[in-house]
Design an enzyme around this catalytic site. Sequence first.
Site, PDB file in Angstrom:
ATOM      1  N   SER A 142       0.871  -1.186   0.000  1.00  0.00           N
ATOM      2  CA  SER A 142       0.000   0.000   0.000  1.00  0.00           C
ATOM      3  C   SER A 142       0.904   1.231   0.000  1.00  0.00           C
ATOM      4  CB  SER A 142      -0.847  -0.019   1.272  1.00  0.00           C
ATOM      5  OG  SER A 142      -1.490   1.221   1.471  1.00  0.00           O
ATOM      6  N   TYR A 155      -2.023  -0.841  10.291  1.00  0.00           N
ATOM      7  CA  TYR A 155      -2.016  -1.304   8.897  1.00  0.00           C
ATOM      8  C   TYR A 155      -0.694  -0.917   8.218  1.00  0.00           C
ATOM      9  CZ  TYR A 155      -3.711  -1.432   4.001  1.00  0.00           C
ATOM     10  OH  TYR A 155      -3.886  -1.680   2.661  1.00  0.00           O
TER      11      TYR A 155
HETATM   12  P1  NAD Z   1     -11.160  -6.718  -0.268  1.00  0.00           P
HETATM   13  O1  NAD Z   1     -11.803  -6.749   1.071  1.00  0.00           O
HETATM   14  O2  NAD Z   1     -12.049  -6.636  -1.454  1.00  0.00           O
HETATM   15  O3  NAD Z   1     -10.172  -7.951  -0.465  1.00  0.00           O
HETATM   16  C1  NAD Z   1      -9.426  -8.501   0.591  1.00  0.00           C
HETATM   17  C2  NAD Z   1      -9.685 -10.005   0.576  1.00  0.00           C
HETATM   18  O4  NAD Z   1      -8.789 -10.636   1.496  1.00  0.00           O
HETATM   19  C3  NAD Z   1     -11.128 -10.348   1.012  1.00  0.00           C
HETATM   20  O5  NAD Z   1     -11.754 -11.134   0.016  1.00  0.00           O
HETATM   21  C4  NAD Z   1     -10.907 -11.138   2.309  1.00  0.00           C
HETATM   22  O6  NAD Z   1     -11.877 -12.150   2.514  1.00  0.00           O
HETATM   23  C5  NAD Z   1      -9.507 -11.705   2.082  1.00  0.00           C
HETATM   24  N1  NAD Z   1      -8.869 -12.134   3.329  1.00  0.00           N
HETATM   25  C6  NAD Z   1      -8.797 -11.479   4.514  1.00  0.00           C
HETATM   26  N2  NAD Z   1      -8.180 -12.235   5.437  1.00  0.00           N
HETATM   27  C7  NAD Z   1      -7.803 -13.382   4.813  1.00  0.00           C
HETATM   28  C8  NAD Z   1      -7.111 -14.560   5.233  1.00  0.00           C
HETATM   29  N3  NAD Z   1      -6.705 -14.708   6.489  1.00  0.00           N
HETATM   30  N4  NAD Z   1      -6.872 -15.533   4.318  1.00  0.00           N
HETATM   31  C9  NAD Z   1      -7.321 -15.400   3.039  1.00  0.00           C
HETATM   32  N5  NAD Z   1      -8.010 -14.334   2.602  1.00  0.00           N
HETATM   33  C10 NAD Z   1      -8.245 -13.328   3.471  1.00  0.00           C
HETATM   34  O7  NAD Z   1     -10.160  -5.467  -0.242  1.00  0.00           O
HETATM   35  P2  NAD Z   1      -9.058  -5.015  -1.312  1.00  0.00           P
HETATM   36  O8  NAD Z   1      -8.991  -3.541  -1.183  1.00  0.00           O
HETATM   37  O9  NAD Z   1      -9.268  -5.636  -2.628  1.00  0.00           O
HETATM   38  O10 NAD Z   1      -7.720  -5.585  -0.635  1.00  0.00           O
HETATM   39  C11 NAD Z   1      -6.751  -6.332  -1.357  1.00  0.00           C
HETATM   40  C12 NAD Z   1      -5.376  -5.875  -0.932  1.00  0.00           C
HETATM   41  O11 NAD Z   1      -5.167  -4.523  -1.350  1.00  0.00           O
HETATM   42  C13 NAD Z   1      -5.149  -5.868   0.582  1.00  0.00           C
HETATM   43  O12 NAD Z   1      -3.867  -6.397   0.875  1.00  0.00           O
HETATM   44  C14 NAD Z   1      -5.204  -4.404   0.938  1.00  0.00           C
HETATM   45  O13 NAD Z   1      -4.477  -4.113   2.100  1.00  0.00           O
HETATM   46  C15 NAD Z   1      -4.587  -3.788  -0.305  1.00  0.00           C
HETATM   47  N6  NAD Z   1      -4.853  -2.368  -0.508  1.00  0.00           N
HETATM   48  C16 NAD Z   1      -6.118  -1.912  -0.609  1.00  0.00           C
HETATM   49  C17 NAD Z   1      -6.349  -0.556  -0.775  1.00  0.00           C
HETATM   50  C18 NAD Z   1      -7.740   0.006  -0.856  1.00  0.00           C
HETATM   51  O14 NAD Z   1      -7.898   1.236  -0.754  1.00  0.00           O
HETATM   52  N7  NAD Z   1      -8.765  -0.807  -1.039  1.00  0.00           N
HETATM   53  C19 NAD Z   1      -5.263   0.339  -0.857  1.00  0.00           C
HETATM   54  C20 NAD Z   1      -3.967  -0.170  -0.757  1.00  0.00           C
HETATM   55  C21 NAD Z   1      -3.766  -1.520  -0.593  1.00  0.00           C
END
Ligand code: NAD
Length: 267
Positions: A142, A155
């Site tokens: 991130s 985080y």
């Molecule tokens: P999201 O909630 O759509 O996806 C995250 C997924 O991870 C979910 O489907 C959840 O069920 C799964 N998950 C959580 N714990 C888990 C575990 N123990 N084992 C297996 N799966 C698990 O959210 P997203 O935004 O698509 O997140 C994806 C990645 O992107 C994450 O690492 C998040 O930190 C990163 N990210 C997101 C953003 C944002 O603004 N959305 C910004 C920067 C980074």
Amino acid sequence: MDLSGKVAVITGGASGIGAAMAHAFGKQGMKIVLADVDAAGLEKVTGELQAQGIAALGHVTDVRQTDSMRALADAACARFGAVHLLCNNAGVCPLGEMMAAPLEEWRFVMDVNFWGVVNGVREFVPRMLAKGEGGHVLNTASMAGLVGMQLFGVYGASKFAVVGLSEGLSRELKPQGIGVSVLCPMVVDTGLLASTARLNPTASDAVVTLDKDQLQQVAGTVRTPEQVAARAVAGVQRGDFYILTHTEQAELLRKRSQRLESAFVKD
Ligand code: NAD
């Protein structure tokens, strides 16, 4: 990396950025293995991929558990013969002041965001090396893993760890033909805060809730998961190490770099 005909494993693939990457890598001719704790979401996304003619397998997996990651790797290899691209993307994000976060919440975040990546790397990289067909690891960190941010403290600590791990891993694996990238988006329009609230074992009062508009005010442009996935595909194809998605955030990095440089005192 030439993606066509290769196999990608994507954790956190049941929604958001992971699901978008599954579609984007699938469109490049990759076979897709999705891993997530969300069984219903996995089934939905796997069905959507298959309906597009993309070979896809969903496997319920908890990235925190080494046994679960081993079962995922076994299932991927049994179905498709090898894994060439590992996307360590599963993540959780409880927003709030660090000092108010209970210890259990720190552990929950580090278990998923940091140890999940360690478990992925330890399970899949030896298999890539043994197969001898090269490979690539894409870790989703991130912008909060490159610059410290208020409310993103716990985080951010986990994501700084992912960036550090990735930088070292890249140097270590390059001579062995395995590439590494780290994806560092700012705000993306996904259900991350909701999925975190669902999975967070602490139900802590420390967690702050922000809607999309409030997030935009705090952090600027909100990108779609599809935009981020398109950058991820291009970055892996080119072998980029840093994959940055929110161009306007360059200023944040510039200021951090200036603060670091100005901290050297001439003796
Ligand atoms: P999201 O909630 O759509 O996806 C995250 C997924 O991870 C979910 O489907 C959840 O069920 C799964 N998950 C959580 N714990 C888990 C575990 N123990 N084992 C297996 N799966 C698990 O959210 P997203 O935004 O698509 O997140 C994806 C990645 O992107 C994450 O690492 C998040 O930190 C990163 N990210 C997101 C953003 C944002 O603004 N959305 C910004 C920067 C980074």
